[in-house]
Motif scaffolding. Sequence first.
Motif, PDB file in Angstrom:
ATOM      1  N   THR A  86      12.447  -5.054   4.045  1.00  0.00           N
ATOM      2  CA  THR A  86      13.246  -6.276   4.213  1.00  0.00           C
ATOM      3  C   THR A  86      12.495  -7.339   5.005  1.00  0.00           C
ATOM      4  O   THR A  86      12.921  -8.491   5.039  1.00  0.00           O
ATOM      5  N   GLY A  87      11.410  -6.957   5.684  1.00  0.00           N
ATOM      6  CA  GLY A  87      10.662  -7.922   6.476  1.00  0.00           C
ATOM      7  C   GLY A  87      11.132  -8.024   7.920  1.00  0.00           C
ATOM      8  O   GLY A  87      10.665  -8.880   8.666  1.00  0.00           O
ATOM      9  N   ALA A  88      12.036  -7.140   8.346  1.00  0.00           N
ATOM     10  CA  ALA A  88      12.441  -7.105   9.761  1.00  0.00           C
ATOM     11  C   ALA A  88      11.238  -6.753  10.624  1.00  0.00           C
ATOM     12  O   ALA A  88      11.096  -7.226  11.743  1.00  0.00           O
ATOM     13  N   ILE A  89      10.362  -5.888  10.093  1.00  0.00           N
ATOM     14  CA  ILE A  89       9.058  -5.667  10.714  1.00  0.00           C
ATOM     15  C   ILE A  89       7.991  -5.878   9.630  1.00  0.00           C
ATOM     16  O   ILE A  89       8.317  -5.967   8.446  1.00  0.00           O
ATOM     17  N   ASP A  90       6.728  -5.978  10.057  1.00  0.00           N
ATOM     18  CA  ASP A  90       5.682  -6.392   9.121  1.00  0.00           C
ATOM     19  C   ASP A  90       4.876  -5.221   8.555  1.00  0.00           C
ATOM     20  O   ASP A  90       4.431  -5.266   7.418  1.00  0.00           O
ATOM     21  N   PHE A  91       4.660  -4.191   9.391  1.00  0.00           N
ATOM     22  CA  PHE A  91       3.859  -3.036   8.959  1.00  0.00           C
ATOM     23  C   PHE A  91       4.515  -1.744   9.440  1.00  0.00           C
ATOM     24  O   PHE A  91       5.131  -1.711  10.505  1.00  0.00           O
ATOM     25  N   VAL A  92       4.323  -0.690   8.646  1.00  0.00           N
ATOM     26  CA  VAL A  92       4.701   0.649   9.104  1.00  0.00           C
ATOM     27  C   VAL A  92       3.631   1.623   8.630  1.00  0.00           C
ATOM     28  O   VAL A  92       3.067   1.453   7.547  1.00  0.00           O
ATOM     29  N   ILE A  93       3.331   2.607   9.466  1.00  0.00           N
ATOM     30  CA  ILE A  93       2.487   3.708   8.991  1.00  0.00           C
ATOM     31  C   ILE A  93       3.429   4.815   8.549  1.00  0.00           C
ATOM     32  O   ILE A  93       4.245   5.293   9.336  1.00  0.00           O
ATOM     33  N   ALA A  94       3.335   5.169   7.270  1.00  0.00           N
ATOM     34  CA  ALA A  94       4.261   6.159   6.729  1.00  0.00           C
ATOM     35  C   ALA A  94       3.517   7.189   5.906  1.00  0.00           C
ATOM     36  O   ALA A  94       2.571   6.858   5.188  1.00  0.00           O
ATOM     37  N   TYR A 233      -3.182  29.264   7.695  1.00  0.00           N
ATOM     38  CA  TYR A 233      -3.972  28.360   6.852  1.00  0.00           C
ATOM     39  C   TYR A 233      -3.776  28.614   5.359  1.00  0.00           C
ATOM     40  O   TYR A 233      -4.690  29.036   4.664  1.00  0.00           O
ATOM     41  N   ASN A 234      -2.579  28.297   4.856  1.00  0.00           N
ATOM     42  CA  ASN A 234      -2.333  28.433   3.414  1.00  0.00           C
ATOM     43  C   ASN A 234      -2.656  27.141   2.657  1.00  0.00           C
ATOM     44  O   ASN A 234      -2.714  27.137   1.441  1.00  0.00           O
ATOM     45  N   LYS A 235      -2.851  26.039   3.386  1.00  0.00           N
ATOM     46  CA  LYS A 235      -3.413  24.775   2.857  1.00  0.00           C
ATOM     47  C   LYS A 235      -2.695  24.187   1.643  1.00  0.00           C
ATOM     48  O   LYS A 235      -3.339  23.827   0.657  1.00  0.00           O
ATOM     49  N   HIS A 236      -1.372  24.050   1.708  1.00  0.00           N
ATOM     50  CA  HIS A 236      -0.670  23.597   0.489  1.00  0.00           C
ATOM     51  C   HIS A 236      -0.839  22.125   0.148  1.00  0.00           C
ATOM     52  O   HIS A 236      -0.691  21.753  -1.001  1.00  0.00           O
ATOM     53  N   GLN A 237      -1.101  21.273   1.131  1.00  0.00           N
ATOM     54  CA  GLN A 237      -1.268  19.842   0.795  1.00  0.00           C
ATOM     55  C   GLN A 237      -2.355  19.190   1.649  1.00  0.00           C
ATOM     56  O   GLN A 237      -2.481  19.499   2.826  1.00  0.00           O
ATOM     57  N   MET A 238      -3.096  18.271   1.035  1.00  0.00           N
ATOM     58  CA  MET A 238      -3.947  17.340   1.785  1.00  0.00           C
ATOM     59  C   MET A 238      -3.352  15.964   1.544  1.00  0.00           C
ATOM     60  O   MET A 238      -3.196  15.546   0.394  1.00  0.00           O
ATOM     61  N   VAL A 239      -2.989  15.295   2.610  1.00  0.00           N
ATOM     62  CA  VAL A 239      -2.208  14.057   2.453  1.00  0.00           C
ATOM     63  C   VAL A 239      -2.709  12.926   3.341  1.00  0.00           C
ATOM     64  O   VAL A 239      -3.141  13.148   4.456  1.00  0.00           O
ATOM     65  N   PRO A 240      -2.589  11.716   2.826  1.00  0.00           N
ATOM     66  CA  PRO A 240      -2.853  10.555   3.673  1.00  0.00           C
ATOM     67  C   PRO A 240      -1.548  10.028   4.292  1.00  0.00           C
ATOM     68  O   PRO A 240      -0.464  10.333   3.808  1.00  0.00           O
ATOM     69  N   ASP A 241      -1.680   9.270   5.356  1.00  0.00           N
ATOM     70  CA  ASP A 241      -0.611   8.374   5.796  1.00  0.00           C
ATOM     71  C   ASP A 241      -1.044   6.985   5.353  1.00  0.00           C
ATOM     72  O   ASP A 241      -2.240   6.715   5.251  1.00  0.00           O
ATOM     73  N   MET A 242      -0.078   6.121   5.080  1.00  0.00           N
ATOM     74  CA  MET A 242      -0.402   4.797   4.565  1.00  0.00           C
ATOM     75  C   MET A 242       0.010   3.698   5.536  1.00  0.00           C
ATOM     76  O   MET A 242       1.070   3.785   6.158  1.00  0.00           O
ATOM     77  N   LEU A 243      -0.837   2.684   5.637  1.00  0.00           N
ATOM     78  CA  LEU A 243      -0.429   1.476   6.362  1.00  0.00           C
ATOM     79  C   LEU A 243       0.217   0.549   5.333  1.00  0.00           C
ATOM     80  O   LEU A 243      -0.435   0.067   4.416  1.00  0.00           O
ATOM     81  N   VAL A 244       1.516   0.365   5.493  1.00  0.00           N
ATOM     82  CA  VAL A 244       2.324  -0.348   4.515  1.00  0.00           C
ATOM     83  C   VAL A 244       2.700  -1.718   5.084  1.00  0.00           C
ATOM     84  O   VAL A 244       3.143  -1.812   6.221  1.00  0.00           O
ATOM     85  N   ALA A 245       2.511  -2.757   4.270  1.00  0.00           N
ATOM     86  CA  ALA A 245       2.827  -4.113   4.736  1.00  0.00           C
ATOM     87  C   ALA A 245       3.970  -4.700   3.928  1.00  0.00           C
ATOM     88  O   ALA A 245       4.105  -4.425   2.730  1.00  0.00           O
ATOM     89  N   ASN A 246       4.779  -5.517   4.585  1.00  0.00           N
ATOM     90  CA  ASN A 246       5.785  -6.291   3.870  1.00  0.00           C
ATOM     91  C   ASN A 246       5.056  -7.268   2.945  1.00  0.00           C
ATOM     92  O   ASN A 246       4.148  -7.993   3.383  1.00  0.00           O
TER      93      ASN A 246
END
Length: 339
Positions: A86-94, A233-246
């Motif tokens: 909605t633009g209430a904030i500008d960025f989120v790391i998700a 260490y069963n290693k089910h996922q390798m994942v990024p976090d994303m810097l998300v911008a409005n």
Amino acid sequence: SVLMKKLAIAAVAGAVMVSASGCSLVTSGKRIIRVSHAQSETHPEHLGMLAFKEYVEEHLGDKYEVQIFPNEILGSAQKAIELTQTGAIDFVIAGTANLETFADVYEIFSMPYLFDSEEVYRSVMEDTDYMENIYKSTDEAGFRVVTWYNAGTRNFYAKTPINTPEDLKGKKIRVQQSPASVDMVNAFGAAAAPMGFGEVYTAIQQGVIDGAENNELALTNNKHGEVAKYYTYNKHQMVPDMLVANLKFLNSLSPEELQVFKEAAALSTEVELVEWDKSIKEAKQIAAHDMGVTFIETDVEAFKAKVLPLHQKMLENNPKIRDFYQYIQTVNDSRKGDH
Ligand code: GCU
């Protein structure tokens, strides 16, 4: 911390009211850029964001001030993504698991055993041209990803040892609020309990759940190693976090300003990746020696066998992930000889 949360929410609510009443988000002549994330102030992502802030303010400091809100003080992931939409904030790391209900393509990362190795994962994420197309594909959701951070390999941890997939039977395991993660943990034979990140410690402590799944920093940075002593260490996922911008915010920037924000984002990733590798080494040491966590090596293939049928099922249900999946398979195949 509850007070901090209230104050932070009040600050954002105030900003939203001001913008709704027609004035712009300006204090003392500067546009305040708000960034929300879920991690502590020692986490690699926070250090990356400090570099982002410094770079933006060094180049555009007369116009912009970057404010970073850590520890979910603006709300847990889902809430913070909505605020960014909605633009209430500008960025989120998700995390991508939290993004998947907002933009289908990010469900790909919830697919268990998607990447054959860390090298494949890194080379895909570092393929900026390819990833740019993915990042741009979610404009209809009102946001755009500007860069990625390493969020490591996710593994199970619990109050009692998990040596084989059979040990997951009957265990209640916390997952992120992600339908694909729920399916995955259920396919492993456990009972998935979706909840926000900030609730996990108490839920394990009070026995509401038996364990969770995450990277090693959850043990130390989030102290889960105090209440769950076995990490497998069963290693089910390798994942990024994303810097998300409005998206509207990005579109409001001049080409020169946008360039500065892009460079700041790229720099934050460089910092984060270096800090990540260091932090994981440290976290293992601290968890093992100071917290008494036992790390268990296991037969990964036995875990894989339980959940591989999910690949086909996910591809059938979600057309948005098909091209990306094929692309990753070509990278997997091209690296087959390396190991
Ligand atoms: C990690 C990851 C976050 C995610 C969290 C969780 O910390 O970096 O993006 O939200 O795990 O499991 O909720």
